[in-house]
Every structure is written in C-alpha cells, then in structure tokens.
Design a protein around this motif. Structure first.
Motif, PDB file in Angstrom:
ATOM      1  N   PRO A 190       0.795  -1.226   0.000  1.00 37.01           N
ATOM      2  CA  PRO A 190       0.000   0.000   0.000  1.00 37.01           C
ATOM      3  C   PRO A 190       0.831   1.282   0.000  1.00 37.01           C
ATOM      4  CG  PRO A 190      -0.720  -1.487   1.753  1.00 37.01           C
ATOM      5  CD  PRO A 190       0.478  -2.095   1.117  1.00 37.01           C
ATOM      6  N   GLU A 191       2.009   1.261   0.633  1.00 37.77           N
ATOM      7  CA  GLU A 191       2.854   2.455   0.648  1.00 37.77           C
ATOM      8  C   GLU A 191       3.333   2.797  -0.760  1.00 37.77           C
ATOM      9  OE1 GLU A 191       6.023   2.013   3.456  1.00 37.77           O
ATOM     10  OE2 GLU A 191       4.644   1.680   5.124  1.00 37.77           O
ATOM     11  N   GLU A 192       3.741   1.781  -1.495  1.00 37.31           N
ATOM     12  CA  GLU A 192       4.182   2.005  -2.877  1.00 37.31           C
ATOM     13  C   GLU A 192       3.002   2.402  -3.765  1.00 37.31           C
ATOM     14  OE1 GLU A 192       7.208   2.248  -4.042  1.00 37.31           O
ATOM     15  OE2 GLU A 192       8.197   1.629  -2.194  1.00 37.31           O
ATOM     16  N   ALA A 193       1.830   1.863  -3.483  1.00 39.38           N
ATOM     17  CA  ALA A 193       0.633   2.250  -4.233  1.00 39.38           C
ATOM     18  C   ALA A 193       0.371   3.744  -4.055  1.00 39.38           C
ATOM     19  CB  ALA A 193      -0.571   1.433  -3.784  1.00 39.38           C
ATOM     20  N   MET A 194       0.560   4.238  -2.837  1.00 40.13           N
ATOM     21  CA  MET A 194       0.353   5.663  -2.578  1.00 40.13           C
ATOM     22  C   MET A 194       1.386   6.513  -3.319  1.00 40.13           C
ATOM     23  SD  MET A 194      -2.421   5.811  -1.057  1.00 40.13           S
ATOM     24  CE  MET A 194      -2.415   7.570  -0.869  1.00 40.13           C
ATOM     25  N   LYS A 195       2.623   6.035  -3.395  1.00 36.31           N
ATOM     26  CA  LYS A 195       3.650   6.756  -4.160  1.00 36.31           C
ATOM     27  C   LYS A 195       3.241   6.849  -5.627  1.00 36.31           C
ATOM     28  CE  LYS A 195       7.694   5.459  -1.425  1.00 36.31           C
ATOM     29  NZ  LYS A 195       8.972   4.710  -1.467  1.00 36.31           N
ATOM     30  N   MET A 196       2.718   5.743  -6.150  1.00 39.08           N
ATOM     31  CA  MET A 196       2.276   5.730  -7.540  1.00 39.08           C
ATOM     32  C   MET A 196       1.145   6.731  -7.748  1.00 39.08           C
ATOM     33  SD  MET A 196       0.829   2.577  -9.859  1.00 39.08           S
ATOM     34  CE  MET A 196      -0.806   2.614  -9.129  1.00 39.08           C
ATOM     35  N   VAL A 197       0.202   6.770  -6.815  1.00 45.12           N
ATOM     36  CA  VAL A 197      -0.920   7.712  -6.932  1.00 45.12           C
ATOM     37  C   VAL A 197      -0.416   9.144  -6.873  1.00 45.12           C
ATOM     38  CG1 VAL A 197      -3.021   8.528  -5.795  1.00 45.12           C
ATOM     39  CG2 VAL A 197      -2.636   6.080  -6.076  1.00 45.12           C
ATOM     40  N   GLU A 198       0.592   9.410  -6.049  1.00 48.40           N
ATOM     41  CA  GLU A 198       1.161  10.758  -5.976  1.00 48.40           C
ATOM     42  C   GLU A 198       1.748  11.178  -7.314  1.00 48.40           C
ATOM     43  OE1 GLU A 198       3.987  10.933  -2.765  1.00 48.40           O
ATOM     44  OE2 GLU A 198       2.471  10.382  -1.286  1.00 48.40           O
ATOM     45  N   ILE A 199       2.377  10.239  -8.020  1.00 43.68           N
ATOM     46  CA  ILE A 199       2.989  10.548  -9.316  1.00 43.68           C
ATOM     47  C   ILE A 199       1.934  10.687 -10.407  1.00 43.68           C
ATOM     48  CG2 ILE A 199       4.547   9.707 -11.118  1.00 43.68           C
ATOM     49  CD1 ILE A 199       6.038   8.165  -8.885  1.00 43.68           C
ATOM     50  N   THR A 200       0.959   9.763 -10.418  1.00 41.97           N
ATOM     51  CA  THR A 200       0.022   9.686 -11.550  1.00 41.97           C
ATOM     52  C   THR A 200      -1.337  10.316 -11.287  1.00 41.97           C
ATOM     53  OG1 THR A 200      -0.935   7.568 -10.873  1.00 41.97           O
ATOM     54  CG2 THR A 200       1.030   7.489 -12.260  1.00 41.97           C
ATOM     55  N   GLY A 201      -1.725  10.382 -10.020  1.00 40.15           N
ATOM     56  CA  GLY A 201      -3.056  10.876  -9.694  1.00 40.15           C
ATOM     57  C   GLY A 201      -4.133   9.811  -9.840  1.00 40.15           C
ATOM     58  N   GLN A 202      -3.743   8.556 -10.054  1.00 40.54           N
ATOM     59  CA  GLN A 202      -4.720   7.476 -10.214  1.00 40.54           C
ATOM     60  C   GLN A 202      -4.066   6.136  -9.904  1.00 40.54           C
ATOM     61  OE1 GLN A 202      -4.616   5.253 -13.270  1.00 40.54           O
ATOM     62  NE2 GLN A 202      -2.551   6.021 -13.219  1.00 40.54           N
TER      63      GLN A 202
END
Length: 81
Positions: A38-50
């Motif tokens: 989940p932490e890496e998922a949040m990083k991805m969302v920060e970069i992509t917005g989705q």
C-alpha cells in the motif's frame, strides 16, 4: 545507469504483457506489486493521480524522468531506446 521501475498488480493482464515485452527486450527493471504494498501504491498515486497499472517510471542518470501509464510499446521503445 538508467533505472526502470514497473508498478503492477498480480491480476493485471497488461502488466504480464509488459513484463514479457521487457524480457524479450532484455530490459532490467524493478517490479513493485501495488496490490501487496500500500505504501508504494500511494507513491504511484502521488505521481500519476490514479491507480492504473502497468505504470512505468524510467529514471535517467542526468535526473530526467519519464512516466508511462499503460502498456504503450511506442512510448516504452522511445524512452528506453
């Protein structure tokens, strides 16, 4: 050295296609399973917005970064040479 990070999930068919493509092209990459981290998922969302996967980040030695959403062969080929 160029670093390639691939954000994926276990159930994504396009992720599997992209991993196979990278294998064919001898691309070395780090895979991050966002459905298990989940932490890496949040990083991805920060970069992509989705939350779409596959999501690829290519970091170059000169600090340049290219982010590619989806299994997009032309963009991947352009980014990786």
């Amino acid at each position: 050295m160029t670093k390639v990070t691939l954000y994926t999930t276990k159930t994504c068919p396009f992720c599997l296609m992209q991993k196979n493509y990278f294998q064919e092209k001898n691309v070395v990459y780090v895979e991050i399973l966002v459905d298990e981290n989940p932490e890496e998922a949040m990083k991805m969302v920060e970069i992509t917005g989705q939350m779409g996967v596959p999501f690829t980040v290519v970091d170059f030695d000169d600090g340049k970064r290219i982010a590619i959403l989806g299994f997009d062969k032309p963009k991947l080929d352009e980014a990786l040479g």
